[in-house]
Design a protein around this motif. Structure first.
Motif, PDB file in Angstrom:
ATOM      1  N   SER A  66       0.817  -1.206   0.000  1.00 18.64           N
ATOM      2  CA  SER A  66       0.000   0.000   0.000  1.00 18.64           C
ATOM      3  C   SER A  66       0.847   1.249   0.000  1.00 18.64           C
ATOM      4  CB  SER A  66      -0.911   0.008   1.231  1.00 18.64           C
ATOM      5  OG  SER A  66      -0.140   0.147   2.394  1.00 18.64           O
ATOM      6  N   THR A  67       0.206   2.351  -0.370  1.00 16.61           N
ATOM      7  CA  THR A  67       0.884   3.639  -0.273  1.00 16.61           C
ATOM      8  C   THR A  67       0.799   4.128   1.150  1.00 16.61           C
ATOM      9  OG1 THR A  67      -1.150   4.764  -0.854  1.00 16.61           O
ATOM     10  CG2 THR A  67       0.372   4.234  -2.659  1.00 16.61           C
ATOM     11  N   GLU A  68       1.648   5.072   1.484  1.00 22.27           N
ATOM     12  CA  GLU A  68       1.734   5.566   2.847  1.00 22.27           C
ATOM     13  C   GLU A  68       0.860   6.786   3.028  1.00 22.27           C
ATOM     14  OE1 GLU A  68       3.944   5.777   0.616  1.00 22.27           O
ATOM     15  OE2 GLU A  68       4.236   7.884   0.305  1.00 22.27           O
ATOM     16  N   PRO A  69       0.449   7.099   4.278  1.00 23.61           N
ATOM     17  CA  PRO A  69      -0.338   8.296   4.493  1.00 23.61           C
ATOM     18  C   PRO A  69       0.481   9.559   4.360  1.00 23.61           C
ATOM     19  CG  PRO A  69       0.095   7.229   6.567  1.00 23.61           C
ATOM     20  CD  PRO A  69       0.581   6.312   5.483  1.00 23.61           C
ATOM     21  N   GLU A  70       1.798   9.456   4.467  1.00 24.83           N
ATOM     22  CA  GLU A  70       2.653  10.619   4.288  1.00 24.83           C
ATOM     23  C   GLU A  70       2.650  11.058   2.835  1.00 24.83           C
ATOM     24  OE1 GLU A  70       3.727  12.054   7.690  1.00 24.83           O
ATOM     25  OE2 GLU A  70       5.027  12.567   6.038  1.00 24.83           O
ATOM     26  N   ASP A 101      -2.294  15.702  10.056  1.00 26.53           N
ATOM     27  CA  ASP A 101      -2.719  15.676   8.661  1.00 26.53           C
ATOM     28  C   ASP A 101      -2.808  14.273   8.066  1.00 26.53           C
ATOM     29  OD1 ASP A 101      -3.147  16.843   5.930  1.00 26.53           O
ATOM     30  OD2 ASP A 101      -1.177  15.931   5.582  1.00 26.53           O
ATOM     31  N   SER A 102      -1.713  13.508   8.097  1.00 29.02           N
ATOM     32  CA  SER A 102      -1.633  12.291   7.301  1.00 29.02           C
ATOM     33  C   SER A 102      -2.611  11.216   7.752  1.00 29.02           C
ATOM     34  CB  SER A 102      -0.197  11.750   7.333  1.00 29.02           C
ATOM     35  OG  SER A 102       0.709  12.700   6.837  1.00 29.02           O
ATOM     36  N   VAL A 103      -2.633  10.905   9.050  1.00 28.51           N
ATOM     37  CA  VAL A 103      -3.525   9.847   9.540  1.00 28.51           C
ATOM     38  C   VAL A 103      -4.991  10.236   9.370  1.00 28.51           C
ATOM     39  CG1 VAL A 103      -4.225   8.542  11.575  1.00 28.51           C
ATOM     40  CG2 VAL A 103      -1.796   8.870  11.090  1.00 28.51           C
ATOM     41  N   PRO A 104      -5.422  11.464   9.711  1.00 30.25           N
ATOM     42  CA  PRO A 104      -6.831  11.809   9.451  1.00 30.25           C
ATOM     43  C   PRO A 104      -7.188  11.753   7.972  1.00 30.25           C
ATOM     44  CG  PRO A 104      -5.846  13.358  10.995  1.00 30.25           C
ATOM     45  CD  PRO A 104      -4.726  12.514  10.466  1.00 30.25           C
ATOM     46  N   ARG A 105      -6.279  12.172   7.103  1.00 34.93           N
ATOM     47  CA  ARG A 105      -6.602  12.228   5.676  1.00 34.93           C
ATOM     48  C   ARG A 105      -6.575  10.849   5.030  1.00 34.93           C
ATOM     49  NH1 ARG A 105      -2.795  12.385   2.179  1.00 34.93           N
ATOM     50  NH2 ARG A 105      -1.350  13.364   3.638  1.00 34.93           N
ATOM     51  N   ALA A 106      -5.545  10.066   5.288  1.00 36.14           N
ATOM     52  CA  ALA A 106      -5.384   8.787   4.590  1.00 36.14           C
ATOM     53  C   ALA A 106      -6.055   7.623   5.299  1.00 36.14           C
ATOM     54  CB  ALA A 106      -3.894   8.489   4.401  1.00 36.14           C
TER      55      ALA A 106
END
Length: 774
Positions: free
Chosen positions: A2-6, A595-600
């Protein structure tokens, strides 16, 4: 994969430190040294001298700017208006005062924090040491810890080891009388010690505290955070030429201090050679005499326990030389142990209570056929657990998060048979999660309430609330808990005192089930109750066969057996974010949470928990909490360093951590909301018992779980890692785990080679007579 949330390309799913990272990942770590081995008793004693300079209570290098400065803010908001001016002018003046305080706070953060207000020299150092230990800035237990190898980078502060005490009683005793405090304050001033320690000294020493300090200045060592060299300075100021290193009063006091430090490190007793070596290193000329004096005065107890053979059984006596048999009184090998009465008696009381449960038949609540029918409705190891509890007073249950379904099935079955059955957890998050599990599974359809809170009539409480009478069924006319079955979850977190109180509180004929994951970190207080019971094998043990699901379950299960496996994470359940230095680690952590965890991943910041190895250092809890507060809830910290909406962790007693949020503050103190419960912390207790809680240590997080967890492993954290720490930290995540990874190959090496540090306890020997009877 998978792609990363970053938004960067240097994070990928899979276990950290396995060598399969992207171009921006970590290297092979070929220059790392081998993993630390467990220290022997002699090495633990030597650690006292080696760690002495590192545990003076002064802020570590680079930490001064991170120290809380909440004393500059008043809990009531600092209103400065007068009746003669208008309301608008009063508001303007209040704002001006607040701005001045903010500027003062900023200036303080750019300069070293003073040791004590209007103090200098030894008194200021002593005050700083006491406050550092009370606030967790410096660890209390360093004397009997394994000396760390020389690090390549500055090492972080170890986990705080709270002072072990029994759970808070229902009624809190009143403090010392003002005149008693004033008398102690005068003595402290004469000896050059900070007078602000007077209330604590008067409370610890009790009646006549001032005379005790005059006649025996080394009694100052009984105050948390005071070290022998500081007590020596106090004694020299009071006694003058009469102060000598060979003073028997000093020997007794240092002996008690060393035993207390051992308890803070998890030991209930110390082997005599280790204690004597530590006394010699503390400048006590005749260690044997010092120990004998402490024993004679009743300040310590001595034991001679038979050496243990395999599986915790006592070693047998030497075999006879011929077939005629040997003399019955032939000496057996023993080890001499010394401990404080408080913990030694708790351990013996615990052993007696467990023996009572094991040897007495439980109440015949429900016929054998009814228990068998209840077991028939369950599956797998849940049925085994129900059958074991049907005929036994003490049962152990082991397993991970998924295995909680089995105690839930037991609780439901017992209540269906008419038993007064209750469950108790380590903290309120665990309590609410278990109550929600009962409702979701349909096993407690008669229990109303929301999924994120435990309703008032839920049969689930916290251990501390149960013992204090604030939660649970209450007590009967004999003072015992009014129940027939108690299921204690998070059993590895039971220290000897809490476990002894629980067993003593159970009525005759009651059943006790201790359930938990044996791979997590042990209790904050002394002892290793659950591990000792598993090794003793004095009662039935039911191991769950229900594995934790998904990539997270696979990763954590591997860590539990010493393997850091690479796992497939198609749903971004596990993400690695390699970092090169402390600044990047802080930046990436904030980016993930905000940002990253809430978005991805879809998990909001308020449901994401950061876990890091220590409080101090450039990437400790203080630094991370400051950075996260700036992004998530900026403010001047007008309520003793806190603002409404701040995420906090409240420690009402050592070893307990209650996550929550700040609501407001008034004359009563700081108002918190902790898992749906309203808590008011008096202003004078805020600095010692409340911290910001966006970032926690693994010890503070144990017993709780969150939808998303960010584990931060900065480069200087390598020496703090162990298999239980990694297992506990990684296992706090429900849906998503991000690892901010900067320790290279130290992480897989810690998982494979660094087990829990050993603790010296007497419980296996005390339980040994029960082995032959089972």
């Amino acid at each position: 994969m998978s792609t990363e949330p970053e938004t960067t390309e240097d994070a990928e799913p899979g276990p950290p430190g396995t060598g399969s990272t992207s171009a921006g990942g970590t290297g092979t770590g070929a220059g790392e040294t081998g993993a630390a081995r467990p220290a022997s008793a002699e090495e633990e004693a030597r650690a006292g001298t080696e760690n002495a300079q590192a545990d003076t209570g002064q802020p570590a290098s680079g930490e001064g700017a991170q120290t809380d400065t909440g004393q500059a803010a008043d809990a009531e908001g600092g209103d400065a208006g007068t009746p003669q001016i208008s309301e608008a002018e009063a508001e303007l003046r209040a704002q001006q005062v607040e701005r001045e305080r903010i500027e003062q706070r900023k200036a303080e953060k750019r300069t070293p924090i003073p040791s004590g207000t209007k103090l200098s020299g030894k008194a200021a150092d002593l005050l700083a040491a006491v406050r550092a230990v009370e606030s967790g800035e410096k660890p209390s237990a360093t004397v009997f810890e394994e000396p760390p190898p020389a690090p390549r980078r500055s090492a972080p502060e170890p986990e705080r080891r709270p002072r072990p005490v029994a759970p808070e009683p229902v009624s809190v005793p009143t403090g010392p009388a003002p005149e008693a405090v004033q008398a102690v304050r005068q003595v402290l001033g004469e000896g050059g010690a900070p007078e602000v320690l007077a209330p604590q000294a008067a409370a610890v020493l009790g009646e006549g505290a001032d005379e005790q300090l005059r006649s025996d200045p080394w009694q100052l060592l009984r105050i948390a955070g005071v070290r022998p060299e500081q007590a020596d300075g106090f004694a020299r100021a009071l006694l003058g030429a009469e102060c000598r290193p060979d003073d028997e009063r000093r020997g007794r006091a240092v002996t008690g201090w060393l035993l207390e430090q051992a308890a803070l490190a998890g030991h209930t007793v110390l082997e005599m050679p280790a204690l004597l070596a530590a006394l010699a290193q503390r400048g006590v000329p005749e260690p044997e005499s010092a120990v004998q004096d402490a024993i004679a005065e009743g300040e310590a107890l001595v034991f001679q326990d038979a050496l243990e053979g395999e599986a915790g059984a006592p070693a047998s006596a030497t075999a006879p030389a011929d077939g005629e048999g040997a003399e019955e009184d032939e000496e057996r090998p023993v080890r001499v142990l010394v401990g404080l009465e408080r913990y030694a008696m708790a351990e013996e009381s615990l052993a007696d209570g467990l023996a009572r449960l094991v040897n007495s038949a439980p109440k015949q609540d429900g016929s054998a056929e009814e228990w068998d029918r209840a077991a028939g409705t369950a599956q797998g190891s849940a049925a085994e657990l129900i059958r074991a509890v049907a005929g036994q007073g003490l049962v152990l249950h082991t397993g991970g998060e998924a295995s909680l379904a089995e105690p839930a099935a037991l609780l439901t079955a017992a209540r269906s048979l008419g038993l007064r059955a209750w469950a108790a957890t380590h903290g309120p998050i665990g309590r609410n999660r278990f109550a929600a599990l009962l409702r979701r599974s349909g096993q407690a359809a008669d229990i109303p309430g929301q999924a994120d809170e435990a309703p008032a009539d839920s049969p689930v409480a916290t251990v501390s609330g149960l013992l204090a009478g604030l939660e649970g069924p209450g007590r009967d006319t004999d003072g015992a808990l009014d129940l027939d079955l108690l299921v204690v979850l998070d059993a590895p977190q039971l220290d000897v005192e809490t476990a002894a109180l629980l067993t003593e509180s159970l009525p005759d004929g009651a059943r006790l089930v201790l359930a938990g994951d044996p791979a997590v970190l042990w209790s904050a207080g002394p002892g290793r109750v659950f591990a000792d019971l598993l090794a003793a094998r004095i009662c039935p043990q039911v191991a769950s066969r229900r594995p934790d699901p998904g990539p997270l379950g696979e990763l954590v299960s591997g860590i539990g057996i010493g393997e850091l496996n690479q796992v497939e994470a198609p749903g971004k359940e596990v993400v690695i974010v390699p970092v090169r230095d402390a600044g990047e680690a802080v930046h990436r952590t904030v980016q993930l949470v905000v940002d990253s965890v809430p978005r991805a991943i879809g998990v909001p910041a308020e449901e994401t928990q950061v876990i890091t190895p220590g409080h101090g250092g450039a990437v400790g809890t203080r630094a991370l909490n400051a950075a996260l507060k700036e992004r998530l809830n900026p403010g001047p910290g007008r309520f003793g360093g806190f603002d409404p909406g701040d995420r906090i962790v409240h420690s009402p007693a050592p070893g307990r951590a209650l996550p929550g949020r700040v609501v407001t503050a008034d004359a009563e103190g700081l108002h918190l909301s902790c898992e749906g419960e309203t808590v008011v912390v008096p202003k004078e207790r805020v600095e010692q018992s409340v911290r910001h809680g966006w970032a926690l240590t693994a010890h503070q997080a144990v017993g709780s779980r969150w939808p998303a967890v960010v584990v931060v492993l900065p480069g200087d954290a390598a020496q703090a890692l162990s298999r239980p720490w990694v297992y506990t930290a990684f296992g706090r995540a429900d849906r998503h785990l991000s690892v901010v990874h900067g320790v290279e190959q130290a992480l897989p090496r810690a998982v494979a080679e660094v087990p829990a540090k050993p603790r010296t306890t007497r419980l296996p020997v005390l339980l040994a007579p029960q082995i032959s009877g089972t």
